[in-house]
Design a protein around this motif. Structure first.
Motif, PDB file in Angstrom:
ATOM      1  N   UNK A 129       0.851  -1.193   0.000  1.00 39.04           N
ATOM      2  CA  UNK A 129       0.000   0.000   0.000  1.00 39.04           C
ATOM      3  C   UNK A 129       0.884   1.239   0.000  1.00 39.04           C
ATOM      4  N   UNK A 130       0.273   2.373  -0.302  1.00 36.19           N
ATOM      5  CA  UNK A 130       0.982   3.647  -0.306  1.00 36.19           C
ATOM      6  C   UNK A 130       0.576   4.445   0.923  1.00 36.19           C
ATOM      7  N   UNK A 181       6.952  12.399   3.049  1.00 34.26           N
ATOM      8  CA  UNK A 181       7.362  11.298   2.185  1.00 34.26           C
ATOM      9  C   UNK A 181       6.162  10.504   1.685  1.00 34.26           C
ATOM     10  N   UNK A 182       6.439   9.724   0.666  1.00 33.23           N
ATOM     11  CA  UNK A 182       5.506   8.724   0.158  1.00 33.23           C
ATOM     12  C   UNK A 182       6.219   7.385   0.293  1.00 33.23           C
ATOM     13  N   UNK A 183       5.570   6.465   0.977  1.00 35.75           N
ATOM     14  CA  UNK A 183       6.153   5.146   1.216  1.00 35.75           C
ATOM     15  C   UNK A 183       5.260   4.101   0.567  1.00 35.75           C
ATOM     16  N   UNK A 184       5.848   3.237  -0.226  1.00 33.07           N
ATOM     17  CA  UNK A 184       5.167   2.034  -0.693  1.00 33.07           C
ATOM     18  C   UNK A 184       5.658   0.923   0.217  1.00 33.07           C
ATOM     19  N   UNK A 244       6.803  -1.911   7.001  1.00 35.46           N
ATOM     20  CA  UNK A 244       8.021  -2.333   6.303  1.00 35.46           C
ATOM     21  C   UNK A 244       8.056  -1.586   4.977  1.00 35.46           C
ATOM     22  N   UNK A 245       9.111  -0.841   4.767  1.00 37.95           N
ATOM     23  CA  UNK A 245       9.216   0.023   3.593  1.00 37.95           C
ATOM     24  C   UNK A 245       9.733  -0.764   2.390  1.00 37.95           C
ATOM     25  N   UNK A 246       8.941  -0.733   1.315  1.00 36.38           N
ATOM     26  CA  UNK A 246       9.448  -1.238   0.039  1.00 36.38           C
ATOM     27  C   UNK A 246      10.321  -0.162  -0.583  1.00 36.38           C
ATOM     28  N   UNK A 247       9.715   1.007  -0.840  1.00 35.70           N
ATOM     29  CA  UNK A 247      10.444   2.169  -1.346  1.00 35.70           C
ATOM     30  C   UNK A 247       9.951   3.415  -0.618  1.00 35.70           C
TER      31      UNK A 247
END
Length: 132
Positions: A53-54, A103-106, A125-128
């Motif tokens: 999710x974002x 920030x934007x976290x995926x 848990x951060x993907x990007x």
């Protein structure tokens, strides 16, 4: 003039300092960071149940003394969104450049029992991650 006090050296040093401040996001200097791949594609990340999710918010350093199972070097990070605060204990210091930035976290939410209090907690848990 000789050595490091010549005008040419002073101008060169000033340019290096200015470019460093710009790259580091000096106050009043807009600077975009990311996207930074933190866990995306890793074996652990892919095994976390649930969809990616974002999330949008501000990265903060978790205050010492707050409960967390994975304090690393006395510092831990969290994402403060409009509706919740999500611990990011697995982010380590990779996200340090994003502290106090929007920030934007995926990423994925992992819910697990923390050993210090025995309660279930949601962790991001951060993907990007990238700046807004």
């Amino acid at each position: 003039m000789h050595g490091l006090t010549s005008n040419r050296h002073v101008r060169a040093l000033a340019m290096v300092i200015a470019s460093t401040l710009t790259a580091c996001g000096a106050p009043g200097t807009p600077s975009a960071l990311g996207p930074l791949v933190v866990h995306a594609g890793s074996a652990t990340y892919t095994t976390i149940d649930g969809p990616e999710a974002t999330f949008e918010g501000i990265v903060r350093v978790r205050a010492l003394g707050d409960p967390t199972p994975n304090k690393i070097g006395g510092r831990d990070y969290q994402l403060v969104t409009a509706t919740e605060t999500l611990p990011m204990p697995a982010a380590r210091d990779m996200v340090a450049p994003f502290v106090n930035r929007e920030v934007i976290v995926d990423g994925k939410i992992l819910t697990q029992q923390w050993p210090d209090d025995g309660q279930m907690h949601a962790e991001l848990w951060i993907g990007t991650i990238r700046t807004r």
